[in-house]
Design a protein around this motif. Structure first.
Motif, mmCIF file in Angstrom:
data_model
loop_
_atom_site.group_PDB
_atom_site.id
_atom_site.type_symbol
_atom_site.label_atom_id
_atom_site.label_comp_id
_atom_site.label_asym_id
_atom_site.label_seq_id
_atom_site.Cartn_x
_atom_site.Cartn_y
_atom_site.Cartn_z
ATOM 1 N N GLN A 104 0.860 -1.180 0.000
ATOM 2 C CA GLN A 104 0.000 0.000 0.000
ATOM 3 C C GLN A 104 0.896 1.229 0.000
ATOM 4 N N THR A 105 0.947 1.913 -1.125
ATOM 5 C CA THR A 105 1.789 3.095 -1.244
ATOM 6 C C THR A 105 0.991 4.213 -1.893
ATOM 7 N N PRO A 106 1.480 5.453 -1.814
ATOM 8 C CA PRO A 106 0.795 6.540 -2.517
ATOM 9 C C PRO A 106 0.743 6.259 -4.020
ATOM 10 N N PRO A 107 -0.197 6.862 -4.731
ATOM 11 C CA PRO A 107 -0.314 6.612 -6.166
ATOM 12 C C PRO A 107 0.857 7.164 -6.969
ATOM 13 N N VAL A 108 1.583 8.127 -6.411
ATOM 14 C CA VAL A 108 2.749 8.675 -7.107
ATOM 15 C C VAL A 108 3.879 8.829 -6.111
ATOM 16 N N MET A 109 5.074 8.420 -6.518
ATOM 17 C CA MET A 109 6.211 8.382 -5.603
ATOM 18 C C MET A 109 7.419 9.085 -6.206
ATOM 19 N N LEU A 110 8.082 9.887 -5.403
ATOM 20 C CA LEU A 110 9.338 10.508 -5.805
ATOM 21 C C LEU A 110 10.437 9.454 -5.765
ATOM 22 N N LEU A 111 11.216 9.357 -6.830
ATOM 23 C CA LEU A 111 12.347 8.431 -6.871
ATOM 24 C C LEU A 111 13.632 9.219 -6.651
ATOM 25 N N HIS A 112 14.497 8.684 -5.824
ATOM 26 C CA HIS A 112 15.760 9.365 -5.555
ATOM 27 C C HIS A 112 16.609 9.414 -6.822
ATOM 28 N N ALA A 113 17.220 10.562 -7.038
ATOM 29 C CA ALA A 113 18.053 10.734 -8.221
ATOM 30 C C ALA A 113 19.226 9.755 -8.195
ATOM 31 N N HIS A 114 19.620 9.304 -9.375
ATOM 32 C CA HIS A 114 20.724 8.360 -9.495
ATOM 33 C C HIS A 114 21.347 8.556 -10.874
ATOM 34 N N PRO A 115 22.676 8.453 -10.986
ATOM 35 C CA PRO A 115 23.322 8.627 -12.294
ATOM 36 C C PRO A 115 22.768 7.699 -13.377
ATOM 37 N N LEU A 116 22.371 6.482 -13.003
ATOM 38 C CA LEU A 116 21.821 5.565 -13.993
ATOM 39 C C LEU A 116 20.497 6.074 -14.548
ATOM 40 N N LEU A 117 19.664 6.650 -13.674
ATOM 41 C CA LEU A 117 18.388 7.200 -14.128
ATOM 42 C C LEU A 117 18.619 8.376 -15.076
ATOM 43 N N LYS A 118 19.553 9.245 -14.698
ATOM 44 C CA LYS A 118 19.823 10.424 -15.536
ATOM 45 C C LYS A 118 20.422 10.021 -16.877
ATOM 46 N N SER A 119 21.325 9.058 -16.876
ATOM 47 C CA SER A 119 21.930 8.645 -18.140
ATOM 48 C C SER A 119 20.895 8.003 -19.051
ATOM 49 N N TYR A 120 19.912 7.307 -18.449
ATOM 50 C CA TYR A 120 18.849 6.723 -19.270
ATOM 51 C C TYR A 120 18.016 7.825 -19.928
ATOM 52 N N ILE A 121 17.627 8.836 -19.151
ATOM 53 C CA ILE A 121 16.849 9.954 -19.700
ATOM 54 C C ILE A 121 17.642 10.653 -20.804
ATOM 55 N N ASP A 122 18.945 10.863 -20.569
ATOM 56 C CA ASP A 122 19.783 11.496 -21.591
ATOM 57 C C ASP A 122 19.806 10.671 -22.869
ATOM 58 N N SER A 123 19.736 9.352 -22.729
ATOM 59 C CA SER A 123 19.779 8.493 -23.917
ATOM 60 C C SER A 123 18.523 8.617 -24.771
ATOM 61 N N LEU A 124 17.453 9.185 -24.192
ATOM 62 C CA LEU A 124 16.211 9.347 -24.947
ATOM 63 C C LEU A 124 16.208 10.613 -25.798
ATOM 64 N N GLN A 125 17.105 11.530 -25.528
ATOM 65 C CA GLN A 125 17.080 12.808 -26.230
ATOM 66 C C GLN A 125 17.172 12.673 -27.750
ATOM 67 N N PRO A 126 18.004 11.778 -28.299
ATOM 68 C CA PRO A 126 18.068 11.656 -29.762
ATOM 69 C C PRO A 126 16.908 10.866 -30.361
ATOM 70 N N TYR A 127 15.970 10.418 -29.507
ATOM 71 C CA TYR A 127 14.940 9.509 -29.981
ATOM 72 C C TYR A 127 13.732 10.217 -30.573
ATOM 73 N N ASP A 128 13.904 11.490 -30.939
ATOM 74 C CA ASP A 128 12.821 12.220 -31.588
ATOM 75 C C ASP A 128 12.399 11.526 -32.880
#
Length: 265
Positions: A104-128
């Motif tokens: 039982q958790t809130p419907p939306v949760m803040l995830l702690h920042a992590h270099p792996l998460l940021k590098s994944y988001i950066d990898s999406l930038q050329p995916y236009d």
């Protein structure tokens, strides 16, 4: 002006003006990153605010209201990856992931920042380019990569992501009194309370001695009357919050019930 570029399982949103989206039923888990601006989300009980550089996970089968606010002299930007049940089921079978308990958790949760998460988001930038042509295989791989990285950086989410069960039958009265202000189809309410639509309607009339449509309108108007009269809120700020889509329809129904237009209260 606003623009949303659909990338199928991955979406990039860009808004120049504040948008008040009303409500949304979230059918799948969504992993998101706030690039710029502020997103305010509400489940009816609690408000959650996400600023620039925030990662979050929104749980499937959630009812959420949200407002998108761009930064001063800038654009609201957000990228979201939909972690659908079919992909999660396949991923779990391939790599041995299962849910061991229902959390039982809130419907939306803040995830702690992590270099792996940021590098994944950066990898999406050329995916236009994914907006054009047939790129299902590439999209599928990026969704699976998102699942792997979210699990690597937040292992406790395993029991949420791989809980593939459907909603069980719950107390109808408590659920509706908590969620009446969400303007979603009756079949959504039925599903979220663990019922077929026909069983939902039958149980509803037994519980409230009224049809769902009549009860919902009456309950929403009661809430609107309270907020306008007792809290001094403007009808234009209230009607969406209580579950109406159209201000003129709200005003007509309000006057019919209370004998006065909401602006005269």
């Amino acid at each position: 002006m606003n623009e949303q570029k659909p990338l199928k399982q991955i979406t990039y949103s860009c808004y120049y003006n504040q948008t008040r989206e009303g409500e949304q039923f979230v059918p799948e888990h969504v992993f998101s990153y706030q690039i710029a601006g502020t997103l305010t989300m509400s489940d009816g009980d609690k408000q959650y605010t996400f600023h620039e550089d925030c990662f979050r996970l929104t749980r499937r089968n959630s009812l959420i209201k949200f407002t998108k606010q761009p930064p001063a002299n800038g654009e609201y930007k957000n990228i979201s990856v939909y972690l659908d049940q079919q992909t999660l089921r396949s991923f779990g079978m391939e790599y041995g992931y299962t849910s061991e308990k229902h959390l039982q958790t809130p419907p939306v949760m803040l995830l702690h920042a992590h270099p792996l998460l940021k590098s994944y988001i950066d990898s999406l930038q050329p995916y236009d380019a994914l907006m054009h042509g047939n790129n299902e295989v590439l999209l599928s791989l990026k969704v699976k990569e998102a699942i792997a990285i979210v699990l690597q950086t937040n292992p406790a989410l395993k029991d949420i992501l791989f809980d593939l069960t459907e909603p069980g039958k719950i107390d109808l009265e408590a659920f509706m009194n908590r969620n009446f202000h969400f303007n979603v189809p009756l079949d959504r309410f039925a599903y979220l309370t663990g019922r077929s639509l026909s069983t939902f309607k039958r149980d509803f009339e037994k519980t409230f001695n009224a049809t769902p449509g009549k009860w919902l309108q009456h309950r929403r108007l009661q809430e609107a009357h309270y907020r306008i009269k007792e809290k001094g809120e403007a009808p234009s700020d209230v009607y969406i919050d209580v579950g109406f889509e159209d201000l003129s329809h709200f005003s007509f129904a309000f006057k019919k019930m209370y004998g006065l237009a909401p602006s005269k209260i």
